[in-house]
Scaffold this motif. Structure first.
Motif, PDB file in Angstrom:
ATOM      1  N   LYS A  48      42.602  43.459  35.470  1.00 14.45           N
ATOM      2  CA  LYS A  48      41.649  44.205  36.293  1.00 14.45           C
ATOM      3  C   LYS A  48      41.257  45.544  35.669  1.00 14.45           C
ATOM      4  CE  LYS A  48      41.197  41.093  39.435  1.00 14.45           C
ATOM      5  NZ  LYS A  48      39.938  40.366  39.647  1.00 14.45           N
ATOM      6  N   ASN A  78      45.850  44.537  42.079  1.00 12.79           N
ATOM      7  CA  ASN A  78      45.644  45.047  40.728  1.00 12.79           C
ATOM      8  C   ASN A  78      44.349  45.825  40.580  1.00 12.79           C
ATOM      9  OD1 ASN A  78      48.005  43.983  39.560  1.00 12.79           O
ATOM     10  ND2 ASN A  78      47.085  41.953  39.487  1.00 12.79           N
ATOM     11  N   GLY A 185      40.161  33.785  41.182  1.00 14.22           N
ATOM     12  CA  GLY A 185      40.254  34.525  42.443  1.00 14.22           C
ATOM     13  C   GLY A 185      38.839  34.968  42.773  1.00 14.22           C
ATOM     14  N   THR A 186      38.447  36.116  42.227  1.00 14.29           N
ATOM     15  CA  THR A 186      37.017  36.453  42.286  1.00 14.29           C
ATOM     16  C   THR A 186      36.242  35.491  41.394  1.00 14.29           C
ATOM     17  OG1 THR A 186      37.065  37.945  40.360  1.00 14.29           O
ATOM     18  CG2 THR A 186      37.587  38.911  42.508  1.00 14.29           C
ATOM     19  N   GLY A 187      36.924  34.964  40.366  1.00 14.94           N
ATOM     20  CA  GLY A 187      36.273  34.076  39.400  1.00 14.94           C
ATOM     21  C   GLY A 187      35.711  34.822  38.199  1.00 14.94           C
ATOM     22  N   THR A 189      37.179  36.488  35.741  1.00 16.33           N
ATOM     23  CA  THR A 189      37.869  36.239  34.468  1.00 16.33           C
ATOM     24  C   THR A 189      37.434  34.910  33.869  1.00 16.33           C
ATOM     25  OG1 THR A 189      39.827  37.381  35.333  1.00 16.33           O
ATOM     26  CG2 THR A 189      40.135  36.026  33.356  1.00 16.33           C
ATOM     27  N   GLY A 237      46.068  36.605  44.709  1.00 13.56           N
ATOM     28  CA  GLY A 237      45.120  36.789  43.603  1.00 13.56           C
ATOM     29  C   GLY A 237      44.489  35.495  43.135  1.00 13.56           C
ATOM     30  N   THR A 281      50.652  34.669  39.415  1.00 15.25           N
ATOM     31  CA  THR A 281      49.551  33.799  38.983  1.00 15.25           C
ATOM     32  C   THR A 281      49.715  33.338  37.537  1.00 15.25           C
ATOM     33  OG1 THR A 281      48.203  35.744  38.494  1.00 15.25           O
ATOM     34  CG2 THR A 281      47.813  34.649  40.608  1.00 15.25           C
ATOM     35  N   PRO A 309      47.570  36.849  33.975  1.00 11.24           N
ATOM     36  CA  PRO A 309      46.798  38.012  34.443  1.00 11.24           C
ATOM     37  C   PRO A 309      47.559  39.321  34.631  1.00 11.24           C
ATOM     38  CG  PRO A 309      46.300  36.067  35.760  1.00 11.24           C
ATOM     39  CD  PRO A 309      47.510  35.739  34.946  1.00 11.24           C
TER      40      PRO A 309
HETATM   41  N1  PMP Z   1      45.868  36.942  39.096  1.00 16.60           N
HETATM   42  C1  PMP Z   1      46.027  38.088  39.751  1.00 16.60           C
HETATM   43  C2  PMP Z   1      47.391  38.656  39.903  1.00 16.60           C
HETATM   44  C3  PMP Z   1      44.930  38.733  40.326  1.00 16.60           C
HETATM   45  O1  PMP Z   1      45.088  39.896  40.988  1.00 16.60           O
HETATM   46  C4  PMP Z   1      43.652  38.135  40.184  1.00 16.60           C
HETATM   47  C5  PMP Z   1      42.470  38.813  40.801  1.00 16.60           C
HETATM   48  N2  PMP Z   1      42.200  38.492  42.151  1.00 16.60           N
HETATM   49  C6  PMP Z   1      43.539  36.920  39.490  1.00 16.60           C
HETATM   50  C7  PMP Z   1      44.672  36.363  38.956  1.00 16.60           C
HETATM   51  C8  PMP Z   1      42.243  36.187  39.346  1.00 16.60           C
HETATM   52  O2  PMP Z   1      41.323  36.847  38.525  1.00 16.60           O
HETATM   53  P1  PMP Z   1      39.801  36.817  38.904  1.00 16.60           P
HETATM   54  O3  PMP Z   1      39.639  37.644  40.149  1.00 16.60           O
HETATM   55  O4  PMP Z   1      39.103  37.413  37.740  1.00 16.60           O
HETATM   56  O5  PMP Z   1      39.400  35.403  39.166  1.00 16.60           O
END
Ligand code: PMP
Length: 346
Positions: A48, A78, A185-187, A189, A237, A281, A309
């Motif tokens: 993040k 994060n 999560g948000t997608g 990444t 996450g 995660t 992550p």
């Molecule tokens: N792992 C963790 C610990 C996270 O905090 C997040 C973010 N929500 C993710 C994975 C997923 O990443 P993203 O939001 O970019 O999809």
């Protein structure tokens, strides 16, 4: 190591350029070569940092921000930590609206990093004026010159990874990557990284990791938002109960679902086998790799990159606590049986 003996102007110079580390033991039974992109090496200990820095720098470039302005976001996780860190260095106020479910440790951590934290009741609907979404929106309207990051619906979240994580992995594997396995999560990444990688080689397989209790996998397969998919789960996450516009579903080939128990055990196994102390995660992403491997989805020549992550230190009272694991029933015989891959990866 790239950074060895270098001196930096401030902590933000260390965001990104995280190492790709070969996995040697945990994947020893699988065909192919496996590498982890270890995002805990960012100064805020997670991926993040990349989006916090990128989004705020874009806002600066477009003239939305000047020192003394306020950054607002709804997260105790994060992203909150990363925004607080960037705000300190750049001289912004950081306001985080968080759910009352957030642990005291997390709230203390954010306050230590200079954030002003609003604790909002967890058990109200998203459109209730007391919810953290509504509190953040209201603060954004009221505070002149404030920026609301809104990571689930901010396309810059994808761009941050398109510009950094994607090119780094392409370069680190010398273009040999065949599969990317990443949590969604948000997608941001997976979408940003995948977009860059597919532009270099459209044959690279992009495998998203989702939680049981989340709508993402079904939405990807059917384009239907199915509320029946939603139920509580433990992994933080990963997955979602809504469809984030920061996810580009078209660049993802397939979603794999993982359980809370198996992901927790696999995170612990990563520490024991690879000496990498990573978050929940990361265990989930590795669990997806093991499930795919058990289905013979990889061949000898494959180069598989899995994104880890964040850092394990954020989960001391959760997956790294035997007490918590016991309370969840993750050591029960039923769960022992479902943790099928632990046997397999011994
Ligand atoms: N792992 C963790 C610990 C996270 O905090 C997040 C973010 N929500 C993710 C994975 C997923 O990443 P993203 O939001 O970019 O999809």
């Amino acid at each position: 190591m790239e950074h060895k003996n270098q001196v930096f102007d401030n902590v933000l110079d260390l965001v990104g350029s995280t190492p790709l580390i070969k996995l040697n033991k945990i994947t020893s039974q699988l065909n192919g070569d496996f590498y982890a992109k270890v995002e805990a090496f960012n100064p805020g200990h997670s991926s993040k940092d990349r989006i916090a820095l990128y989004i705020l720098e874009q806002a600066e470039k477009q003239g939305f921000l000047k020192p003394g302005d306020t950054i607002i976001e709804t997260t105790s996780g994060n992203t909150g930590f990363s925004i607080a860190m960037v705000s300190i260095i750049k001289g912004y106020n950081c306001i985080l609206a968080v759910s009352s479910k957030s642990s005291a440790d997390k709230i203390d951590m954010l306050r230590t990093m200079g954030a002003k934290v609003y604790i909002c009741p967890a058990n109200v609907s998203a459109d209730d004026p007391r919810s953290y979404y509504e509190v953040a929106k209201k603060l954004h309207e009221e505070i002149k010159g404030s920026v609301y990051i809104n990571q689930y619906f901010n396309k810059l979240n994808i761009d941050a990874h398109y510009k950094s994580t994607g090119p780094e992995i392409w370069e680190q594997t010398a273009g040999k990557i065949t599969h990317l396995v990443a949590c969604s999560g948000t997608g941001g990444t997976i979408s940003g990284t995948a977009k860059y990688l597919k532009e270099q080689n459209p044959n690279i397989q992009i495998l998203g990791v989702d939680a049981f209790g989340s709508v993402l996998k079904k939405y990807h397969e059917t384009k239907e938002f199915d509320e029946k998919e939603i139920y509580p789960y433990r992994i933080e996450g990963l997955g979602k109960n809504l469809i984030p516009t920061a996810t580009d579903f078209d660049v993802i080939d397939e979603f794999i679902k993982v359980t809370d128990a198996e992901s927790a055990h696999t995170a612990r196994h990563i520490a024991k086998t690879e000496g990498l102390f990573v978050g929940y995660t990361s265990g989930a992403a590795m669990q997806a790799v093991l499930q795919l491997g058990a289905d013979n989805r990889f061949s000898e020549k494959d180069v598989v990159v899995v994104i880890f992550p964040d850092h394990g230190s954020r989960y001391m009272s959760k997956i790294y606590s035997d007490k918590w694991m016991t309370e969840q029933g993750f050591f029960d015989s039923v769960n022992k049986k479902t943790v099928q891959n632990i046997e397999y990866i011994k």
